[in-house]
Design a protein around this motif. Structure first.
Motif, PDB file in Angstrom:
ATOM      1  N   VAL A  57       0.836  -1.202   0.000  1.00 56.96           N
ATOM      2  CA  VAL A  57       0.000   0.000   0.000  1.00 56.96           C
ATOM      3  C   VAL A  57       0.872   1.253   0.000  1.00 56.96           C
ATOM      4  O   VAL A  57       0.546   2.252  -0.659  1.00 56.96           O
ATOM      5  N   ALA A  58       1.993   1.221   0.717  1.00 56.04           N
ATOM      6  CA  ALA A  58       2.839   2.406   0.867  1.00 56.04           C
ATOM      7  C   ALA A  58       3.408   2.886  -0.469  1.00 56.04           C
ATOM      8  O   ALA A  58       3.233   4.057  -0.839  1.00 56.04           O
ATOM      9  N   PRO A  59       4.115   2.048  -1.238  1.00 55.44           N
ATOM     10  CA  PRO A  59       4.610   2.533  -2.528  1.00 55.44           C
ATOM     11  C   PRO A  59       3.488   2.896  -3.496  1.00 55.44           C
ATOM     12  O   PRO A  59       3.657   3.787  -4.335  1.00 55.44           O
ATOM     13  N   ALA A  60       2.334   2.233  -3.373  1.00 55.09           N
ATOM     14  CA  ALA A  60       1.207   2.550  -4.254  1.00 55.09           C
ATOM     15  C   ALA A  60       0.705   3.968  -4.008  1.00 55.09           C
ATOM     16  O   ALA A  60       0.468   4.735  -4.953  1.00 55.09           O
ATOM     17  N   VAL A  61       0.557   4.335  -2.741  1.00 59.47           N
ATOM     18  CA  VAL A  61       0.078   5.677  -2.400  1.00 59.47           C
ATOM     19  C   VAL A  61       1.121   6.726  -2.777  1.00 59.47           C
ATOM     20  O   VAL A  61       0.781   7.800  -3.309  1.00 59.47           O
ATOM     21  N   LEU A  62       2.380   6.446  -2.523  1.00 55.09           N
ATOM     22  CA  LEU A  62       3.441   7.387  -2.879  1.00 55.09           C
ATOM     23  C   LEU A  62       3.460   7.625  -4.389  1.00 55.09           C
ATOM     24  O   LEU A  62       3.614   8.760  -4.852  1.00 55.09           O
ATOM     25  N   ARG A  63       3.272   6.577  -5.147  1.00 58.48           N
ATOM     26  CA  ARG A  63       3.256   6.707  -6.610  1.00 58.48           C
ATOM     27  C   ARG A  63       2.061   7.534  -7.072  1.00 58.48           C
ATOM     28  O   ARG A  63       2.163   8.314  -8.022  1.00 58.48           O
ATOM     29  N   LEU A  64       0.930   7.377  -6.414  1.00 59.29           N
ATOM     30  CA  LEU A  64      -0.235   8.197  -6.732  1.00 59.29           C
ATOM     31  C   LEU A  64       0.081   9.685  -6.605  1.00 59.29           C
ATOM     32  O   LEU A  64      -0.322  10.503  -7.446  1.00 59.29           O
TER      33      LEU A  64
END
Length: 324
Positions: A57-64
């Motif tokens: 979830v962490a890299p996904a949100v950062l990429r968003l």
């Protein structure tokens, strides 16, 4: 000049200043201290719970957050679903089937709306969630400047052509970041976000196969062979950017670059050409604190990328659709 005429000019000037002030110019720490004092705690609590269940979830949100800011500024446009009036950025080639974490932002928004209705923008929630995503994986924290408004339109074309590509050259990267007043040091530090997360084979395939099927001179042969084996399992098989600590926000990404083990062509482009950028990458590879400090500084700067002049913003009640 008469007092009445002076007053009229002051009113006009005030209106012009309000209309031309972009998101990045009016942001401040503590923007919601009076109107929604618990917003940061709410965001952190949801992020801690979701990342605790699934670290990806962490890299996904950062990429968003990155993909939002690089298309018409940090205005939450990447969160919008398609409508009869505009195409969604979610479906652009760099984003389709690869951006995730929308449900996390929606969940945070529901809690924030319950606590402070129609007060906190989705763009600000995404900025806060990105800070927590990094911190929860052992990276730095920073004071998030807030006060963004949400866009009422998405820019599909901007998402198609305005984002860094996996095969971008160093010159292309420098020019792209320069458009947003981000210099080479900012670019190098922000690229360190790839110390967490994964990329799919079709994004790194050209790098690990090269022209002769064995990679090029700028890739470690054993690393190229390892990633070719990954690709053989499936066309979209994921591989970690950092194979040693793929879910820890550290400086291992830069050690990989020095060892010619950068996953994407655009990653390895940061190292190997000589000059100041090589020295910076080497410094980050041995000094994690310097990288953390520069990353925090650069992402605050990135978070101030303004929307287009004259954009009319709002506080969306739902992050996936504009208010009616």
């Amino acid at each position: 000049m008469s007092p009445s005429r002076t007053c009229s000019w002051l009113i006009v000037l005030s209106v012009l200043l309000v209309c031309t002030t972009a998101n990045g110019d009016r942001l401040k720490v503590g923007y919601y201290d009076k109107t929604c004092p618990d917003v940061q705690q709410i965001v952190q609590s949801v992020m801690a719970f979701r990342v605790g269940r699934d670290q990806s979830v962490a890299p996904a949100v950062l990429r968003l957050f990155f993909h939002d800011c690089f298309v018409d500024g940090c205005d939450g446009s990447v969160l919008l679903d398609e409508t009869p009036f505009f195409e969604s950025e979610k479906d652009a080639t760099p984003n389709a089937n690869s951006l995730h974490g929308f449900d996390v932002i929606d969940e945070i928004k529901s809690y924030v709306e319950h606590a402070c209705p129609a007060t906190v923008s989705c763009a600000d929630i995404l900025a806060l969630a990105s800070r927590d995503a990094v911190a929860l994986l052992g990276g730095p924290s920073w004071k998030v400047q807030l006060g963004r408004k949400d866009s009422r339109v998405a820019n599909r074309t901007g998402a198609e052509y305005g984002l860094p590509a996996p095969n971008s050259t160093l010159a292309e990267l420098i020019n792209l970041f320069k458009q947003y007043d981000l210099d080479a040091r900012d670019m190098a530090a922000l690229s360190g976000a790839h110390t967490i997360g994964t990329a799919r084979c079709h994004h790194y395939r050209d790098r690990v196969y090269g022209y002769n099927g064995e990679g090029g001179a700028d890739i470690d042969p054993s690393f190229a062979e390892l990633r070719r084996q990954t690709c053989q399992s499936a066309y979209d098989a994921p591989a970690p950017f950092d194979e040693q600590t793929p879910m820890r926000f550290d400086n291992a990404y830069y050690r990989d670059l020095v060892g010619r083990r950068g996953l994407l062509t655009s990653d390895q482009a940061l190292y190997g050409y000589g000059g100041p950028l090589d020295h910076l990458v080497k410094m980050y590879s041995t000094n994690g604190e310097a990288f953390a400090k520069d990353f925090a500084k650069a992402i605050v700067k990135m978070g101030k990328i303004p929307p287009p002049h004259g954009m009319q913003g709002e506080i969306r009640l739902s992050c996936s659709k504009i208010n009616r």
